[in-house]
Design a protein around this motif. Structure first.
Motif, PDB file in Angstrom:
ATOM      1  N   SER A 236       0.819  -1.212   0.000  1.00 39.85           N
ATOM      2  CA  SER A 236       0.000   0.000   0.000  1.00 39.85           C
ATOM      3  C   SER A 236       0.856   1.267   0.000  1.00 39.85           C
ATOM      4  CB  SER A 236      -0.941  -0.004   1.215  1.00 39.85           C
ATOM      5  OG  SER A 236      -0.192  -0.065   2.419  1.00 39.85           O
ATOM      6  N   SER A 237       1.989   1.230   0.688  1.00 31.73           N
ATOM      7  CA  SER A 237       2.882   2.394   0.734  1.00 31.73           C
ATOM      8  C   SER A 237       3.432   2.718  -0.652  1.00 31.73           C
ATOM      9  CB  SER A 237       4.040   2.151   1.701  1.00 31.73           C
ATOM     10  OG  SER A 237       3.558   1.956   3.009  1.00 31.73           O
ATOM     11  N   TYR A 238       3.754   1.673  -1.402  1.00 33.91           N
ATOM     12  CA  TYR A 238       4.265   1.862  -2.759  1.00 33.91           C
ATOM     13  C   TYR A 238       3.216   2.538  -3.637  1.00 33.91           C
ATOM     14  CZ  TYR A 238       5.625   0.706  -7.536  1.00 33.91           C
ATOM     15  OH  TYR A 238       5.929   0.774  -8.877  1.00 33.91           O
ATOM     16  N   ILE A 239       1.958   2.083  -3.536  1.00 28.56           N
ATOM     17  CA  ILE A 239       0.880   2.655  -4.339  1.00 28.56           C
ATOM     18  C   ILE A 239       0.678   4.125  -3.996  1.00 28.56           C
ATOM     19  CG2 ILE A 239      -1.580   2.531  -4.893  1.00 28.56           C
ATOM     20  CD1 ILE A 239       0.083   0.210  -5.991  1.00 28.56           C
ATOM     21  N   VAL A 240       0.685   4.445  -2.708  1.00 31.72           N
ATOM     22  CA  VAL A 240       0.514   5.832  -2.268  1.00 31.72           C
ATOM     23  C   VAL A 240       1.641   6.706  -2.800  1.00 31.72           C
ATOM     24  CG1 VAL A 240       0.506   7.360  -0.260  1.00 31.72           C
ATOM     25  CG2 VAL A 240      -0.811   5.233  -0.206  1.00 31.72           C
ATOM     26  N   GLN A 241       2.884   6.193  -2.764  1.00 32.70           N
ATOM     27  CA  GLN A 241       4.033   6.950  -3.257  1.00 32.70           C
ATOM     28  C   GLN A 241       3.929   7.215  -4.762  1.00 32.70           C
ATOM     29  OE1 GLN A 241       7.515   4.775  -2.070  1.00 32.70           O
ATOM     30  NE2 GLN A 241       7.303   5.303   0.096  1.00 32.70           N
TER      31      GLN A 241
ATOM     32  N   VAL B 147       2.798  11.140  -9.203  1.00 31.76           N
ATOM     33  CA  VAL B 147       2.063  11.614 -10.368  1.00 31.76           C
ATOM     34  C   VAL B 147       1.395  12.958 -10.087  1.00 31.76           C
ATOM     35  CG1 VAL B 147       0.106  11.129 -11.892  1.00 31.76           C
ATOM     36  CG2 VAL B 147       1.688   9.297 -11.286  1.00 31.76           C
ATOM     37  N   LEU B 148       0.844  13.109  -8.876  1.00 27.98           N
ATOM     38  CA  LEU B 148       0.099  14.312  -8.534  1.00 27.98           C
ATOM     39  C   LEU B 148       0.958  15.412  -7.924  1.00 27.98           C
ATOM     40  CD1 LEU B 148      -3.129  12.747  -6.978  1.00 27.98           C
ATOM     41  CD2 LEU B 148      -2.803  13.593  -9.298  1.00 27.98           C
ATOM     42  N   HIS B 149       2.247  15.168  -7.771  1.00 28.48           N
ATOM     43  CA  HIS B 149       3.126  16.125  -7.103  1.00 28.48           C
ATOM     44  C   HIS B 149       3.017  17.500  -7.763  1.00 28.48           C
ATOM     45  CE1 HIS B 149       6.890  17.876  -5.479  1.00 28.48           C
ATOM     46  NE2 HIS B 149       6.600  17.110  -4.467  1.00 28.48           N
TER      47      HIS B 149
END
Length: 229
Positions: free
Chosen positions: A20-25, A30-32
């Motif tokens: 889950s941490s990888y997906i959030v990162q 992308v949204l940064h």
């Protein structure tokens, strides 16, 4: 068992497990706002011409990759459009589901990203013709269109979302807004000091859409002709 370390860079040779941490990162990347899609949207809303020129000739790390941008924004519009059933797409053909026209029409509705890129080829032809005095090749103009048409998809998405929630007929207003944005962005890109550039941009857009639609009809006729032989 101890973790293997690269002798050159000192990093682990084996990538971390996807969780889950990888997906959030990945989503945050992308949204940064500084280098992601939100930053790109802001820059294309405020200074589209200057930012796209900088992308082509100077710095290609500040904005999201153009083809990725138009595919992602087209996907957003597709999801909103299908959820609220706002409108039928670029080409509406009243016919049976088995007809060639309906097959092509359905493909366009379900693949706005690719359809936009194909339409961009037609629009780029007219832009190259009208702005032939400027030193931009055909493929550079295609990149410009990926950014501009990607923003068009976002504008359509906003109007479609509001229409879906309020049931107000806003898509005609959305179409006018998109025409204005296209003319403004393209005019800025080539030379914002020349009013004629905004007119040429609008004419190129209209002619590009017409030739795209005409080519679609010709393709349908040719396929039907070959199939019926």
């Amino acid at each position: 068992m101890s973790e293997k370390i690269c002798s050159y860079c000192g990093k682990s040779e084996k990538p971390k497990r996807i969780n889950s941490s990888y997906i959030v990162q990945e989503i945050e990347h992308v949204l940064h706002f500084e280098r992601g899609i939100l930053y790109t949207i802001r820059e294309l809303l405020t200074r589209p011409g200057q930012n796209i020129r900088d992308f082509i000739s100077e710095n290609r790390s500040r904005l999201v990759k153009p083809i990725l941008f138009i595919i992602v924004t087209s996907l957003i519009y597709t999801l909103i459009n299908h959820f609220f059933h706002i409108e039928g797409g670029y080409v509406k053909i009243e016919d049976t589901k088995e007809s060639t026209g309906m097959v092509i029409n359905n493909w366009i509705q379900h693949h706005y990203g690719y359809a936009n890129i194909i339409m961009g080829v037609f629009i780029a032809f007219w832009l190259k013709l009208f702005f032939r005095k400027y030193d931009y090749n055909f493929f550079e103009i295609l990149i410009v269109l990926c950014f501009v048409m990607g923003m068009e998809m976002l504008l359509f998405s906003v109007f479609a979302l509001i229409e879906g929630l309020t049931h107000l007929q806003l898509m005609p207003i959305a179409a006018v807004t998109v025409f204005i944005y296209f003319s403004w962005a393209i005019g800025q890109f080539f030379d914002k000091t020349k009013p004629v550039n905004y007119v040429k941009a609008l004419v190129s857009y209209v002619l590009g859409m017409l030739t795209f639609s005409l080519s679609t009809v010709v393709l349908i006729v040719l396929i039907d002709f070959v199939v019926k032989r």
